[in-house]
Design a protein around this motif. Structure first.
Motif, short mmCIF file in Angstrom:
data_model
loop_
_atom_site.label_atom_id
_atom_site.label_comp_id
_atom_site.label_asym_id
_atom_site.label_seq_id
_atom_site.Cartn_x
_atom_site.Cartn_y
_atom_site.Cartn_z
N ALA A 184 0.47 -1.48 0.22
CA ALA A 184 0.18 0.21 0.20
C ALA A 184 0.96 0.85 -0.20
O ALA A 184 0.92 1.96 -0.53
CB ALA A 184 -1.17 -0.13 1.01
N SER A 185 1.42 1.49 1.19
CA SER A 185 2.76 2.41 1.63
C SER A 185 3.68 2.30 0.07
O SER A 185 4.50 3.69 0.54
CB SER A 185 3.01 2.33 2.28
N HIS A 295 15.91 7.53 -1.49
CA HIS A 295 16.12 8.33 -2.37
C HIS A 295 14.76 7.97 -2.88
O HIS A 295 13.41 8.82 -3.37
CB HIS A 295 16.64 8.43 -4.12
N TYR A 296 14.31 6.48 -2.69
CA TYR A 296 13.37 5.98 -3.21
C TYR A 296 12.12 5.97 -2.24
O TYR A 296 10.66 6.40 -2.52
CB TYR A 296 13.10 4.75 -3.17
N SER A 297 12.37 6.56 -0.85
CA SER A 297 11.31 6.44 -0.38
C SER A 297 11.13 7.82 0.41
O SER A 297 9.72 7.88 0.68
CB SER A 297 11.50 5.60 1.46
N GLU A 298 12.21 8.97 0.32
CA GLU A 298 11.99 10.44 0.99
C GLU A 298 11.24 11.18 -0.68
O GLU A 298 10.65 12.39 -0.52
CB GLU A 298 13.04 10.73 1.78
N HIS A 299 12.23 10.92 -1.67
CA HIS A 299 11.81 11.65 -3.06
C HIS A 299 11.06 11.04 -4.44
O HIS A 299 10.19 11.89 -5.06
CB HIS A 299 13.21 12.35 -2.84
N ARG A 300 11.74 10.20 -4.63
CA ARG A 300 10.52 9.43 -5.37
C ARG A 300 9.36 9.22 -6.29
O ARG A 300 8.54 8.94 -4.95
CB ARG A 300 11.27 7.99 -6.07
N THR A 301 9.01 9.61 -7.05
CA THR A 301 7.41 9.88 -6.90
C THR A 301 6.78 8.62 -7.74
O THR A 301 7.96 8.13 -8.39
CB THR A 301 6.68 11.18 -8.26
N HIS A 302 5.54 8.26 -7.41
CA HIS A 302 4.99 7.22 -7.61
C HIS A 302 3.44 7.23 -7.99
O HIS A 302 2.82 8.42 -7.63
CB HIS A 302 4.72 6.10 -6.37
N ARG A 303 3.55 6.83 -9.09
CA ARG A 303 2.14 6.71 -9.73
C ARG A 303 0.85 6.13 -8.65
O ARG A 303 -0.19 6.79 -8.64
CB ARG A 303 2.11 6.01 -11.12
N ALA A 309 5.68 10.75 -2.40
CA ALA A 309 6.45 8.65 -2.17
C ALA A 309 5.97 9.18 -1.13
O ALA A 309 4.73 9.22 0.27
CB ALA A 309 7.95 10.07 -1.87
N PRO A 310 6.91 7.25 -0.69
CA PRO A 310 6.11 6.89 0.65
C PRO A 310 6.09 7.52 2.06
O PRO A 310 5.05 7.43 2.95
CB PRO A 310 6.56 5.50 0.33
N LEU A 311 7.50 8.35 1.73
CA LEU A 311 7.58 9.21 3.16
C LEU A 311 7.53 10.72 2.65
O LEU A 311 7.48 11.31 4.02
CB LEU A 311 8.97 8.57 4.17
N ARG A 312 6.77 10.86 1.91
CA ARG A 312 6.49 12.31 1.89
C ARG A 312 5.39 12.36 1.22
O ARG A 312 5.04 11.69 0.02
CB ARG A 312 7.68 13.58 0.61
#
Length: 345
Positions: A184-185, A295-303, A309-312
């Motif tokens: 989910a996240s 980077h993946y959890s704090e910055h990278r965007t997800h469709r 981002a998961p943490l942003r």
């Protein structure tokens, strides 16, 4: 006759002469619709006796008939322009009705009407039915078909997936990366890296992972653990998961689509990091993985998270005056392999 009546008579006679001059040589003068409208507007206000004294091409009754026809056409146009029945429902309420129908496929128009009543929206059930019908949505509760995508999306909060990734360093040593992801996240945990994934190492790595999940509050939400049938997983981990109320789900043989979320992340990891970075040894590998995980959890965007981002969370759109004065700076990770863009301080 009054002066007004004399003026009307003069205008009518002048127009009559204009009609005759326009049709010289015709056996019978023909009046156009605009001529009839002018005569009706000028002559109807006069008394019938005055009309009879005027020397006209038509009788007073004909003038009165023209006036009646003119008024009928006027009223007919007014009725066409006026919308029949009740006024149109407010656009925001129509959008809300369609949103409830889209997000709840099993709700009929009666159920939607009840939900609107709880929200304080005063609207008739027949109006809800009409809005859905006009938009091409079935108002009856026959929209109960749930797609696999919708079903998996509704269960994503309770799913944690895990997998091994293999890579080779420049020294020729094969490294195994154990990674977990919450569906989910989309939160990712790099559980560990090792050249020898023994059962003892895997068991301890999963215990460390669940300690982290307890600290972040994910354990209470997870109910299913998806993994493949790799022999690297010891049977003991099923007991560890079972004690926390988590059921293990094994994927089919040679069926990576059953664990598609983490397989997609593996593709991202290889495309953004492993295929673009020289990994000298295990220490360098762990450092690069930590940078990419951050980077993946704090910055990278997800469709799947609507560009968050998961943490942003996704920031609010900028106003026009802020866009015109926009200043963006770049931050490099892993020596420029990954770029992040932020607002300048």
């Amino acid at each position: 006759m009054t002066d007004r009546e004399k003026d009307v008579e003069i205008l009518a006679l002048r127009h009559q002469l204009a009609v005759l001059q326009r049709q010289l040589g015709c056996q019978r003068p023909r009046l156009r619709p605009e001529d009839r409208a002018l005569f009706a507007a000028l002559l109807v206000p006069l008394a019938r006796a005055t009309l009879r004294r005027l020397r006209l091409l038509v009788s007073p009754d004909t003038v009165l008939r023209w006036h009646r026809d003119l008024m009928k056409r006027r009223h007919a146009r007014m009725c066409v322009n006026r919308r029949p029945g009740r006024p149109r429902t407010v656009a925001s309420i129509r959008r809300l009705v369609l949103r409830l129908a889209t997000e709840n496929s099993s709700w009929g128009y009666r159920r939607i009407h009840g939900e609107l009543a709880l929200l304080g929206v005063a609207i008739a059930a027949s109006t809800v039915w009409e809005i859905l019908k006009t938009a091409g949505v079935d108002p009856a509760p026959r929209r109960t078909t749930v797609t696999w995508a919708d079903f998996l999306r509704s269960q994503a909060e309770a799913i944690l997936a895990m997998d091994f990734i293999e890579t080779v360093t420049l020294t020729g040593q094969r490294q195994y990366i154990l990674v977990a992801i919450h569906h989910a996240s989309r939160r990712v945990w790099i559980v560990g890296t090792t050249a020898h994934p023994t059962h003892a190492w895997v068991t301890q790595a999963i215990r460390n992972l669940f300690m982290d999940l307890e600290d972040t509050g994910y354990v209470a939400r997870i109910r299913f653990f998806i993994r493949d049938r790799d022999a690297k997983y010891p049977a003991l981990i099923d007991d560890i998961l079972g004690s926390a109320g988590i059921a293990t789900v094994l994927t089919g043989v040679r069926t990576p689509r059953m664990n598609s979320i983490i397989e997609r992340w593996v593709k991202i990891l290889r495309a953004e990091l492993l295929d673009r970075t020289l990994i000298w040894n295990q220490t360098r590998l762990r450092q690069a993985l930590r940078e990419h995980e951050r980077h993946y959890s704090e910055h990278r965007t997800h469709r799947s998270l609507a560009a968050a981002a998961p943490l942003r969370a996704r920031p609010q759109p900028l106003e026009l005056d802020h866009v015109e004065r926009l200043t963006i700076c770049r931050r490099d990770r892993l020596g420029g392999v990954i770029h992040e863009y932020r607002h300048a301080a």
